[in-house]
Design a protein around this motif. Structure first.
Motif, PDB file in Angstrom:
ATOM      1  N   GLU A   1      -4.599  -7.468   6.910  1.00 31.72           N
ATOM      2  CA  GLU A   1      -4.655  -8.569   7.870  1.00 31.72           C
ATOM      3  C   GLU A   1      -5.682  -8.300   8.959  1.00 31.72           C
ATOM      4  O   GLU A   1      -6.308  -9.224   9.475  1.00 31.72           O
ATOM      5  N   ALA A   2      -5.895  -7.025   9.278  1.00 25.78           N
ATOM      6  CA  ALA A   2      -6.900  -6.672  10.282  1.00 25.78           C
ATOM      7  C   ALA A   2      -8.322  -6.950   9.790  1.00 25.78           C
ATOM      8  O   ALA A   2      -9.222  -7.157  10.585  1.00 25.78           O
TER       9      ALA A   2
ATOM     10  N   VAL B   1     -10.819  -4.983  -2.416  1.00 27.67           N
ATOM     11  CA  VAL B   1     -10.276  -4.995  -1.058  1.00 27.67           C
ATOM     12  C   VAL B   1      -8.958  -4.229  -1.019  1.00 27.67           C
ATOM     13  O   VAL B   1      -8.718  -3.416  -0.118  1.00 27.67           O
ATOM     14  N   VAL B   2      -8.104  -4.461  -2.003  1.00 28.97           N
ATOM     15  CA  VAL B   2      -6.822  -3.755  -2.065  1.00 28.97           C
ATOM     16  C   VAL B   2      -7.062  -2.258  -2.260  1.00 28.97           C
ATOM     17  O   VAL B   2      -6.424  -1.428  -1.598  1.00 28.97           O
ATOM     18  N   GLN B   3      -8.006  -1.910  -3.116  1.00 32.70           N
ATOM     19  CA  GLN B   3      -8.312  -0.492  -3.354  1.00 32.70           C
ATOM     20  C   GLN B   3      -8.796   0.176  -2.076  1.00 32.70           C
ATOM     21  O   GLN B   3      -8.387   1.292  -1.753  1.00 32.70           O
TER      22      GLN B   3
ATOM     23  N   CYS C   1       5.177   1.666   3.501  1.00 31.70           N
ATOM     24  CA  CYS C   1       3.796   1.780   3.028  1.00 31.70           C
ATOM     25  C   CYS C   1       3.173   0.403   2.817  1.00 31.70           C
ATOM     26  O   CYS C   1       2.009   0.181   3.169  1.00 31.70           O
ATOM     27  N   LEU C   2       3.941  -0.515   2.281  1.00 34.82           N
ATOM     28  CA  LEU C   2       3.425  -1.875   2.093  1.00 34.82           C
ATOM     29  C   LEU C   2       3.177  -2.554   3.433  1.00 34.82           C
ATOM     30  O   LEU C   2       2.219  -3.327   3.574  1.00 34.82           O
TER      31      LEU C   2
END
Length: 175
Positions: free
Chosen positions: A173-174, A117-119, A164-165
């Motif tokens: 969150e979306a 998900v982070v990637q 950027c973060l």
């Protein structure tokens, strides 16, 4: 928009229509995920993990029509990988390990899912943002090192990372 940028459902639709490039993009998108489950979650030997990898994508190709929800391709691939890993452990005579590893594997798979998900979220950032975030968090470079490499004053790096973060957080969150 490239094939790599397409949502899963559109990629699956194109694969069903025989688009070989979509199939290649699909394998590229999920190859690290499948391999991580086999190696990190189920601790398969490398040759067993490679066999599972091949079998997952062979079955995905032949059973794509049985996928009920095109948006649900990641859980489908994950479940297929888990089943094949357990089968591989059992067939190699490691029946006891197969029974005991399921609980430990679930925790590892959750971490793998989070990393995916982070990637994906990182992929939505601009190239400049990805570069700064990668250098700071993945390569563990200092503000000075990042600034020197990118030709940016080191005092600007902290604010750029913060922006950027914030974008990354908004995207996650979306979801």
């Amino acid at each position: 928009m490239t094939l790599a940028d397409l949502p899963d459902a559109e990629l699956v639709r194109r694969m069903r229509n025989g688009d070989e490039a979509a199939w290649a993009a699909f394998v590229e998108r999920y190859s690290r995920y499948v391999y991580a489950i086999a190696i990190r979650a189920y601790r398969l030997r490398e040759h067993d993990a490679e066999d599972v990898f091949q079998e997952v994508f062979a079955r995905a190709y032949s059973h794509l029509g049985s996928l009920r929800n095109d948006d649900g391709v990641r859980p489908w691939i994950g479940q297929l990988t888990r089943h094949l890993c357990v089968d591989r452990l059992r067939s190699s005579g490691r029946e006891e390990l197969a029974a005991n590893i399921e609980v430990a594997a679930e925790e590892t798979i959750e971490r793998i899912e989070e990393a995916c998900v982070v990637q994906e979220a990182l992929g939505t950032l601009s190239l400049d943002c990805r570069e700064v975030v990668d250098r700071f968090f993945c390569r563990d470079e200092s503000y000075r090192q990042i600034g020197d490499a990118l030709g940016i004053p080191s005092g600007t790096i902290a604010s750029r990372i913060s922006r950027c973060l914030a974008r990354l957080r908004e995207h996650m969150e979306a979801r």
